[in-house]
Design a protein around this motif. Structure first.
Motif, short mmCIF file in Angstrom:
data_model
loop_
_atom_site.label_atom_id
_atom_site.label_comp_id
_atom_site.label_asym_id
_atom_site.label_seq_id
_atom_site.Cartn_x
_atom_site.Cartn_y
_atom_site.Cartn_z
N ASN A 122 0.83 -1.22 0.00
CA ASN A 122 0.00 0.00 0.00
C ASN A 122 0.86 1.26 0.00
OD1 ASN A 122 -2.65 -0.98 -0.17
ND2 ASN A 122 -2.71 -1.38 2.03
N ASP A 123 1.94 1.25 0.80
CA ASP A 123 2.85 2.40 0.82
C ASP A 123 3.52 2.60 -0.54
OD1 ASP A 123 2.28 2.90 3.46
OD2 ASP A 123 4.11 1.95 4.24
N GLN A 124 3.94 1.50 -1.16
CA GLN A 124 4.63 1.61 -2.44
C GLN A 124 3.69 2.06 -3.56
OE1 GLN A 124 7.97 1.47 -2.79
NE2 GLN A 124 7.88 1.30 -0.56
N ILE A 125 2.45 1.63 -3.51
CA ILE A 125 1.47 2.06 -4.52
C ILE A 125 1.25 3.57 -4.41
CG2 ILE A 125 -0.99 1.97 -5.14
CD1 ILE A 125 -0.89 -1.04 -4.61
N GLY A 126 1.22 4.08 -3.18
CA GLY A 126 1.03 5.52 -2.98
C GLY A 126 2.23 6.34 -3.43
N LYS A 127 3.43 5.75 -3.40
CA LYS A 127 4.64 6.48 -3.75
C LYS A 127 4.93 6.52 -5.24
CE LYS A 127 7.06 5.60 0.60
NZ LYS A 127 8.19 4.92 1.20
N THR A 128 4.43 5.56 -6.00
CA THR A 128 4.76 5.50 -7.42
C THR A 128 3.68 6.16 -8.25
OG1 THR A 128 5.49 4.06 -9.22
CG2 THR A 128 3.72 3.24 -7.83
N VAL A 136 1.07 -3.93 -11.23
CA VAL A 136 1.80 -5.09 -10.70
C VAL A 136 1.66 -5.16 -9.18
CG1 VAL A 136 4.11 -6.07 -10.39
CG2 VAL A 136 3.43 -5.21 -12.63
N MET A 137 1.80 -4.00 -8.54
CA MET A 137 1.67 -3.97 -7.07
C MET A 137 0.25 -4.27 -6.64
SD MET A 137 4.13 -1.00 -5.72
CE MET A 137 5.87 -1.03 -6.01
N ALA A 138 -0.73 -3.81 -7.41
CA ALA A 138 -2.12 -4.11 -7.09
C ALA A 138 -2.38 -5.61 -7.20
CB ALA A 138 -3.06 -3.33 -8.00
N SER A 139 -1.75 -6.25 -8.17
CA SER A 139 -1.88 -7.70 -8.32
C SER A 139 -1.25 -8.42 -7.13
CB SER A 139 -1.22 -8.14 -9.62
OG SER A 139 -1.20 -9.53 -9.72
N LEU A 140 -0.06 -7.96 -6.71
CA LEU A 140 0.59 -8.55 -5.54
C LEU A 140 -0.24 -8.31 -4.28
CD1 LEU A 140 4.31 -7.55 -6.18
CD2 LEU A 140 3.33 -9.84 -6.32
N LEU A 141 -0.82 -7.12 -4.17
CA LEU A 141 -1.67 -6.79 -3.04
C LEU A 141 -2.90 -7.70 -2.99
CD1 LEU A 141 -2.14 -4.86 -0.66
CD2 LEU A 141 -3.30 -3.33 -2.24
N GLN A 142 -3.46 -7.97 -4.15
CA GLN A 142 -4.62 -8.85 -4.23
C GLN A 142 -4.25 -10.26 -3.74
OE1 GLN A 142 -6.15 -9.34 -8.19
NE2 GLN A 142 -7.90 -10.56 -7.52
N GLN A 143 -3.06 -10.74 -4.12
CA GLN A 143 -2.61 -12.07 -3.68
C GLN A 143 -2.45 -12.12 -2.15
OE1 GLN A 143 0.95 -12.91 -5.84
NE2 GLN A 143 -0.11 -13.21 -7.79
N GLU A 144 -1.89 -11.05 -1.59
CA GLU A 144 -1.69 -11.01 -0.14
C GLU A 144 -3.02 -10.95 0.61
OE1 GLU A 144 1.13 -11.51 1.62
OE2 GLU A 144 2.09 -11.89 -0.30
N ILE A 145 -3.97 -10.22 0.06
CA ILE A 145 -5.30 -10.14 0.69
C ILE A 145 -6.00 -11.49 0.61
CG2 ILE A 145 -7.59 -9.08 0.49
CD1 ILE A 145 -6.13 -6.45 -0.22
N GLN A 146 -5.84 -12.20 -0.51
CA GLN A 146 -6.39 -13.56 -0.61
C GLN A 146 -5.75 -14.47 0.43
OE1 GLN A 146 -5.60 -14.61 -4.71
NE2 GLN A 146 -7.78 -14.46 -5.23
#
Length: 190
Positions: A122-128, A136-146
C-alpha cells in the motif's frame, strides 16, 4: 522454544514428569509422591546440578519427546502423530493440543507476514506514479489479501485431521507376554 511457549504452559507438568500409573477403573493418575506432593502442589524431588526441583523446560521436553512418535507416509504425504502415555485420555488431549498449537502458531506467523506485506505494498502504490508498476503492485496486493482471507477462514491451517484423536481402548505397550517369555528364557539360561 515452541514446546516451552506453546505446549508446556498448557499441560499439567506432574502428568508428564511424575506419573507412576493410571487407574483405568477410576480414570485417575497416581503421582509419584517422592517427586511431587499433590496435597501441597509442590515439587519435592531430590536432584543434582544442573537439574532443579521444578523440572526445566529442557528436561520436560526430553521427557515429552519420549512420548511422541511422528511418522510420514512418503506416498500419500499423511503425517501420523502418536503420543503414548499411561492414560489414553491424556494422550488424546496432548495430540489435540499439539495439532491446535501448531495450526495456531503458523496461522499467526503467516498472518503477521501477510499484514506487513499488505502495508508495504500500500505504501509503495502511494509512492509511485507509473501505472504499470501500480498494476503489478495491485496484483501482488490482491494475492496477499487472498492469503489473509484464507488464513482467517481456515481453522485447520497446517494440519487437518483425517481421523481425529481417540483414547485407545486396548493397551499399546508394554507387551507383557513378550516380557514374560524373554524373562523365562533368560532365567532358564542363568
Amino acid at each position: 522454544s515452541f514446546f516451552e511457549e506453546n505446549i508446556l504452559p498448557n499441560i499439567f507438568l506432574p502428568e508428564l514428569m511424575a506419573i507412576e500409573k493410571w487407574d483405568f477403573q477410576t480414570n485417575s493418575l497416581d503421582i509419584n509422591q517422592t517427586l511431587y506432593d499433590s496435597s501441597s502442589d509442590t515439587w519435592i524431588r531430590t536432584v543434582s546440578y544442573p537439574q532443579k526441583k521444578i523440572p526445566s523446560s529442557q528436561e520436560s521436553f526430553e521427557r515429552f519427546k519420549g512420548h511422541l512418535v511422528i511418522a510420514e507416509d512418503n506416498k500419500t504425504g499423511f503425517i501420523t502423530l502418536i503420543i503414548t502415555h499411561q492414560s489414553p485420555y491424556i494422550s488424546k488431549e496432548w495430540v489435540e493440543l499439539l495439532i491446535d498449537q501448531i495450526n495456531l502458531y503458523y496461522r499467526e506467523k503467516d498472518r503477521i507476514e501477510a499484514e506487513i506485506s499488505v502495508g508495504y505494498l500500500n505504501d509503495q502504490i502511494g509512492k509511485t506514479s507509473l501505472t504499470e508498476i501500480k498494476q503489478v503492485m495491485a496484483s501482488l496486493l490482491q494475492q496477499e489479501i487472498q492469503k489473509l482471507t484464507l488464513i482467517e477462514a481456515n481453522e485447520s491451517y497446517v494440519f487437518e485431521y483425517v481421523d481425529p484423536p481417540v483414547a485407545m481402548e486396548n493397551r499399546y505397550g508394554p507387551n507383557r507376554s513378550l516380557i514374560c517369555i524373554i524373562s523365562a528364557l533368560f532365567g532358564f539360561m542363568l
